[in-house]
Design a protein around this motif. Sequence first.
Motif, PDB file in Angstrom:
ATOM      1  N   ARG A  19      -3.345   2.530  16.054  1.00 13.31           N
ATOM      2  CA  ARG A  19      -2.962   1.383  15.279  1.00 13.31           C
ATOM      3  C   ARG A  19      -3.726   0.266  14.829  1.00 13.31           C
ATOM      4  N   LEU A  20      -3.748  -0.215  13.555  1.00 17.02           N
ATOM      5  CA  LEU A  20      -4.525  -0.925  12.765  1.00 17.02           C
ATOM      6  C   LEU A  20      -3.842  -2.416  12.855  1.00 17.02           C
ATOM      7  N   SER A  21      -4.330  -3.681  13.237  1.00 21.04           N
ATOM      8  CA  SER A  21      -3.744  -4.896  13.188  1.00 21.04           C
ATOM      9  C   SER A  21      -4.651  -5.571  12.119  1.00 21.04           C
ATOM     10  N   CYS A  22      -3.735  -6.471  11.405  1.00 21.99           N
ATOM     11  CA  CYS A  22      -4.388  -7.341  10.425  1.00 21.99           C
ATOM     12  C   CYS A  22      -3.772  -8.871  10.805  1.00 21.99           C
ATOM     13  N   VAL A  23      -4.711  -9.722  10.833  1.00 18.63           N
ATOM     14  CA  VAL A  23      -4.292 -11.234  11.259  1.00 18.63           C
ATOM     15  C   VAL A  23      -5.255 -11.903  10.244  1.00 18.63           C
ATOM     16  N   PRO A  24      -4.421 -12.981   9.469  1.00 14.94           N
ATOM     17  CA  PRO A  24      -5.029 -13.993   8.759  1.00 14.94           C
ATOM     18  C   PRO A  24      -6.016 -14.902   9.691  1.00 14.94           C
ATOM     19  N   THR A  25      -7.041 -15.178   8.906  1.00 18.75           N
ATOM     20  CA  THR A  25      -8.165 -15.676   9.647  1.00 18.75           C
ATOM     21  C   THR A  25      -7.743 -17.439   9.628  1.00 18.75           C
ATOM     22  N   GLU A  26      -6.947 -17.819   8.745  1.00 21.30           N
ATOM     23  CA  GLU A  26      -6.412 -19.318   8.635  1.00 21.30           C
ATOM     24  C   GLU A  26      -4.816 -18.932   8.115  1.00 21.30           C
ATOM     25  N   VAL A  27      -4.050 -20.357   8.334  1.00 21.45           N
ATOM     26  CA  VAL A  27      -2.661 -20.046   8.297  1.00 21.45           C
ATOM     27  C   VAL A  27      -2.137 -19.858   6.644  1.00 21.45           C
ATOM     28  N   ILE A  28      -1.611 -19.059   6.588  1.00 18.75           N
ATOM     29  CA  ILE A  28      -1.207 -18.680   5.185  1.00 18.75           C
ATOM     30  C   ILE A  28       0.551 -18.622   5.085  1.00 18.75           C
ATOM     31  N   SER A  29       1.042 -18.595   3.950  1.00 16.38           N
ATOM     32  CA  SER A  29       2.674 -18.831   4.014  1.00 16.38           C
ATOM     33  C   SER A  29       2.957 -17.570   4.386  1.00 16.38           C
ATOM     34  N   ALA A  30       4.123 -17.437   4.870  1.00 14.25           N
ATOM     35  CA  ALA A  30       4.927 -16.503   5.167  1.00 14.25           C
ATOM     36  C   ALA A  30       5.592 -15.551   3.999  1.00 14.25           C
ATOM     37  N   ARG A  31       5.759 -16.431   3.151  1.00 16.66           N
ATOM     38  CA  ARG A  31       6.213 -15.662   1.824  1.00 16.66           C
ATOM     39  C   ARG A  31       5.052 -14.933   1.080  1.00 16.66           C
ATOM     40  N   ARG A  32       5.062 -13.537   1.792  1.00 14.73           N
ATOM     41  CA  ARG A  32       3.762 -13.051   1.332  1.00 14.73           C
ATOM     42  C   ARG A  32       4.120 -11.446   1.358  1.00 14.73           C
ATOM     43  N   ALA A  33       3.430 -10.695   0.523  1.00 12.78           N
ATOM     44  CA  ALA A  33       3.374  -9.037   0.906  1.00 12.78           C
ATOM     45  C   ALA A  33       2.064  -8.769   1.585  1.00 12.78           C
ATOM     46  N   VAL A  34       1.941  -7.949   2.701  1.00 15.45           N
ATOM     47  CA  VAL A  34       0.858  -7.468   2.996  1.00 15.45           C
ATOM     48  C   VAL A  34       0.822  -6.006   2.908  1.00 15.45           C
ATOM     49  N   ALA A  35      -0.213  -5.309   2.451  1.00  9.46           N
ATOM     50  CA  ALA A  35      -0.613  -3.984   2.143  1.00  9.46           C
ATOM     51  C   ALA A  35      -1.865  -3.657   2.962  1.00  9.46           C
ATOM     52  N   TRP A  36      -1.862  -2.131   3.356  1.00 10.06           N
ATOM     53  CA  TRP A  36      -2.756  -1.474   3.669  1.00 10.06           C
ATOM     54  C   TRP A  36      -3.472  -0.596   2.546  1.00 10.06           C
ATOM     55  N   PHE A  37      -5.000  -0.651   2.120  1.00  9.70           N
ATOM     56  CA  PHE A  37      -5.378   0.033   1.217  1.00  9.70           C
ATOM     57  C   PHE A  37      -6.431   1.063   2.106  1.00  9.70           C
ATOM     58  N   ARG A  38      -6.873   2.213   1.672  1.00 12.03           N
ATOM     59  CA  ARG A  38      -8.040   2.832   2.045  1.00 12.03           C
ATOM     60  C   ARG A  38      -8.975   3.214   0.991  1.00 12.03           C
ATOM     61  N   GLN A  39     -10.320   3.394   1.322  1.00 15.30           N
ATOM     62  CA  GLN A  39     -11.332   3.621   0.664  1.00 15.30           C
ATOM     63  C   GLN A  39     -12.139   4.865   0.835  1.00 15.30           C
ATOM     64  N   PHE A  40     -12.148   5.965   0.340  1.00 19.74           N
ATOM     65  CA  PHE A  40     -13.025   7.187   0.576  1.00 19.74           C
ATOM     66  C   PHE A  40     -14.049   6.761  -0.050  1.00 19.74           C
ATOM     67  N   PRO A  41     -15.422   7.520   0.477  1.00 16.40           N
ATOM     68  CA  PRO A  41     -16.474   7.290  -0.189  1.00 16.40           C
ATOM     69  C   PRO A  41     -16.631   7.717  -1.347  1.00 16.40           C
ATOM     70  N   GLY A  42     -17.237   6.749  -2.343  1.00 16.39           N
ATOM     71  CA  GLY A  42     -17.176   7.086  -3.796  1.00 16.39           C
ATOM     72  C   GLY A  42     -16.042   6.835  -4.539  1.00 16.39           C
ATOM     73  N   LYS A  43     -15.133   6.403  -3.797  1.00 14.31           N
ATOM     74  CA  LYS A  43     -13.750   6.256  -4.720  1.00 14.31           C
ATOM     75  C   LYS A  43     -12.945   4.868  -4.685  1.00 14.31           C
ATOM     76  N   ALA A  44     -12.126   4.436  -5.404  1.00 10.72           N
ATOM     77  CA  ALA A  44     -11.792   3.242  -5.465  1.00 10.72           C
ATOM     78  C   ALA A  44     -10.685   3.077  -4.512  1.00 10.72           C
ATOM     79  N   ARG A  45     -10.270   1.862  -3.981  1.00 12.02           N
ATOM     80  CA  ARG A  45      -9.475   1.578  -2.954  1.00 12.02           C
ATOM     81  C   ARG A  45      -8.135   2.199  -3.306  1.00 12.02           C
ATOM     82  N   ALA A  46      -7.484   2.891  -2.448  1.00 12.10           N
ATOM     83  CA  ALA A  46      -6.105   3.709  -2.596  1.00 12.10           C
ATOM     84  C   ALA A  46      -4.874   2.823  -2.062  1.00 12.10           C
ATOM     85  N   PHE A  47      -3.825   2.689  -2.498  1.00  9.14           N
ATOM     86  CA  PHE A  47      -2.684   2.118  -1.705  1.00  9.14           C
ATOM     87  C   PHE A  47      -2.333   3.050  -0.472  1.00  9.14           C
ATOM     88  N   VAL A  48      -1.988   2.631   0.420  1.00  8.53           N
ATOM     89  CA  VAL A  48      -1.279   3.216   1.645  1.00  8.53           C
ATOM     90  C   VAL A  48       0.025   2.743   2.024  1.00  8.53           C
TER      91      VAL A  48
END
Length: 126
Positions: A19-48
């Motif tokens: 289980r991965l966790s993601c926390v803002p380092t500072e307060v940001i608006s709750a009107r947001r979308a949050v996404a996870w991407f992954r990057q394989f070696p030599g590839k661009a970041r891909a949507f998860v």
Amino acid sequence: QVQLEESGGGVVQAGGSLRLSCVPTEVISARRAVAWFRQFPGKARAFVAAINWSGGSTTYADSVKGRFTISTDSAEDTTYLQMNSLMPEDTAVYYCAAVLFSGDRLYRSPMQYDYWGQGTQVTVSS
């Protein structure tokens, strides 16, 4: 400066979970979308996966549907990515990203996100 902090990466055997966790380092608006991407070696970041914090809608890449679940905990201001039935093909650096907006929008392109984490390594062994 890191805008989001990912944690929870590690090494697991095929079929295991993380289980991965993601926390803002500072307060940001709750009107947001949050996404996870992954990057394989030599590839661009891909949507998860992505989630809209306002409406709770989610969307997933076909490669992770049924195995990964994105969720939020407003009390902790945290976005999670539960990864089950992991396969060696899931090995990558996983990044969290966020974008602020008005409405219930979800985005799949990394170009649409403004806040990023430093990445966390997920390694799945055979």
